[in-house]
Write an enzyme that holds these catalytic residues in place. Structure first.
Site, PDB file in Angstrom:
ATOM      1  N   ASP A  98       0.827  -1.208   0.000  1.00  0.00           N
ATOM      2  CA  ASP A  98       0.000   0.000   0.000  1.00  0.00           C
ATOM      3  C   ASP A  98       0.862   1.260   0.000  1.00  0.00           C
ATOM      4  O   ASP A  98       0.640   2.176  -0.780  1.00  0.00           O
ATOM      5  CB  ASP A  98      -0.962   0.003   1.199  1.00  0.00           C
ATOM      6  CG  ASP A  98      -0.253  -0.302   2.518  1.00  0.00           C
ATOM      7  OD1 ASP A  98       0.943  -0.656   2.494  1.00  0.00           O
ATOM      8  OD2 ASP A  98      -0.893  -0.187   3.580  1.00  0.00           O
ATOM      9  N   ASP A 110       7.424   3.897   3.022  1.00  0.00           N
ATOM     10  CA  ASP A 110       8.019   5.121   3.592  1.00  0.00           C
ATOM     11  C   ASP A 110       9.492   4.899   3.954  1.00  0.00           C
ATOM     12  O   ASP A 110      10.358   5.179   3.150  1.00  0.00           O
ATOM     13  CB  ASP A 110       7.190   5.728   4.730  1.00  0.00           C
ATOM     14  CG  ASP A 110       6.867   4.753   5.848  1.00  0.00           C
ATOM     15  OD1 ASP A 110       7.357   3.619   5.823  1.00  0.00           O
ATOM     16  OD2 ASP A 110       6.143   5.151   6.765  1.00  0.00           O
ATOM     17  N   ARG A 139      -9.859   2.334   7.025  1.00  0.00           N
ATOM     18  CA  ARG A 139      -9.399   1.493   5.913  1.00  0.00           C
ATOM     19  C   ARG A 139     -10.452   1.413   4.815  1.00  0.00           C
ATOM     20  O   ARG A 139     -10.133   1.175   3.657  1.00  0.00           O
ATOM     21  CB  ARG A 139      -9.115   0.071   6.406  1.00  0.00           C
ATOM     22  CG  ARG A 139      -7.954  -0.066   7.376  1.00  0.00           C
ATOM     23  CD  ARG A 139      -7.618  -1.544   7.577  1.00  0.00           C
ATOM     24  NE  ARG A 139      -6.785  -1.797   8.737  1.00  0.00           N
ATOM     25  CZ  ARG A 139      -5.450  -1.713   8.739  1.00  0.00           C
ATOM     26  NH1 ARG A 139      -4.815  -1.351   7.651  1.00  0.00           N
ATOM     27  NH2 ARG A 139      -4.762  -1.974   9.835  1.00  0.00           N
TER      28      ARG A 139
END
Lengths: 185, 190
Positions: free
Chosen positions: B109, B112, B174
């Site tokens: 998803d 980072d 979500r």
């Protein structure tokens, strides 16, 4: 087990623990780079990045100083990059590290640092607070997404907007400090 | 009845929408097409990392025109319950079948720091697949520690706290069909 006393700051010990957790090899301050010499060739300033990650061939410098005090470190980093263009250095500012701590649920460490950015794992934050307005999404097609692309309910306060204004006196003092630092260099 | 902390309308907690539902749909279709072309003639296993990547995985596989298998993994996160006991990442859910000799596409998803994905890559490479590539919906490069080549990328986003389309805050949000920035006051004053 990380020996906390080995590190200059608790945040460095924490980063070491994170790297260990994810199986990333690290060395602590393994190398010192001279960055300034006097006319006799004697080193008068040097820079030792906090971590070296051998697998990634990356130096990491972690600074937990307030943003306003980072200038000296930025200058040293610029100098380092000029003199050693082949090395890779990543500077983690206080706000970056605080965001990392929030992400991993280390609220105690995060609270001791300045700034607030990034993803949070809210293990102990309790339930989210809530609002009731329903948004109306708009379409767009930018791949690099800007925060201001699609205003919705209320504008998010960015760090720039929330930064306090700097008085002329402060600007003069900062200019004076910069001048003195440049003269020293 | 499960108490949901009074969430009447989760999307109300979003300050800005970074990626709209239409943008996601369009991008997923585009990625599905690219992947279908690149993997034409050879089946691929999509490996998704729970839980955030589930909606993306579900949409992406339906946008692909080639034979696809799926599998799911879950790994512990630093600061989670398992941190104190082991000090190392734990595989909470492993692959359900072998990937040896197969073409694997990791579906993420968001990337980072890159630490989790870096760990996962090493773990999966140890299972001798024919190839491993990465497909990520979101990239947040400002926080990157480990540089990782993303083969298929949806969107590059700024360093903000985002939720929706699988991404959560306290396990909520979500289900939002878009990706938005969580209003800062919701977590700043906790």
């Amino acid at each position: 087990m990380i020996d906390q006393a080995r590190f200059a700051h608790a945040s460095e010990a924490e980063l070491a623990r994170i790297l260990d957790y994810y199986g990333v090899e690290w060395e602590y301050e393994p190398r010192t780079f001279p960055i300034l010499w006097n006319t006799e060739g004697k080193v008068i300033e040097s820079f030792s990045p906090d971590f070296y990650l051998p697998e990634l061939d990356l130096f990491v410098e972690l600074t937990t100083l307030k943003q306003s005090l980072v200038r000296r470190k930025n200058r040293k980093l610029r100098r380092l990059r000029e003199l050693y263009p082949d090395i890779r250095v990543k500077l983690f500012y206080g706000k970056d590290f605080r965001a990392l701590m929030l992400k991993y649920g280390r609220f105690d460490l995060a609270a001791s640092l300045s700034g607030l950015e990034g993803q949070i794992t809210p293990l102990s934050l309790g339930q989210p607070k809530l609002a009731l307005t329903v948004p109306a999404p708009e379409a767009g097609d930018a791949d690099v997404v800007a925060l201001t692309a699609m205003p919705l309910i209320a504008p998010v306060v960015t760090s720039m907007r929330s930064r306090p204004r700097v008085s002329r006196g402060s600007r003069r003092r900062r200019g004076r400090r910069a001048f003195l630092a440049a003269r020293e260099a | 009845m499960t108490e949901v902390s009074g969430v009447a309308e989760p999307s109300a907690d979003i300050g800005d929408i970074l990626v709209s539902e239409d943008q996601i749909r369009q991008k997923v279709a585009e990625l599905g097409e690219r992947i279908s072309v690149d993997y034409a003639g050879r089946p691929v296993i999509l490996v998704s990392v729970l839980k955030g990547a589930l909606p993306f995985m579900a949409d992406l596989m339906r946008a692909m025109r080639i034979p696809v298998q799926i599998d799911l993994m879950e790994v512990s996160s630093y600061g989670g319950k398992s941190t104190e006991s082991t000090g190392l990442v734990r595989i909470l859910k492993d692959l359900s079948s072998s990937i040896a000799g197969k073409d694997v596409l990791i579906v993420e998803d968001i990337i980072d720091t890159g630490l989790t994905l870096n760990y996962l890559l090493r773990y999966l490479r140890g299972k001798n697949p024919n190839s491993i590539k990465i497909c990520a919906l979101l990239d947040k490069p400002a926080r990157r520690l480990v540089e990782i080549k993303i083969d298929y990328l949806g969107f590059t986003i700024p360093d903000e706290f985002v939720v929706g389309y699988g991404l959560d805050y306290g396990e909520y949000y979500r289900n939002l069909p878009f990706i938005g920035v969580l209003r800062r006051e919701l977590y700043e004053t906790q």
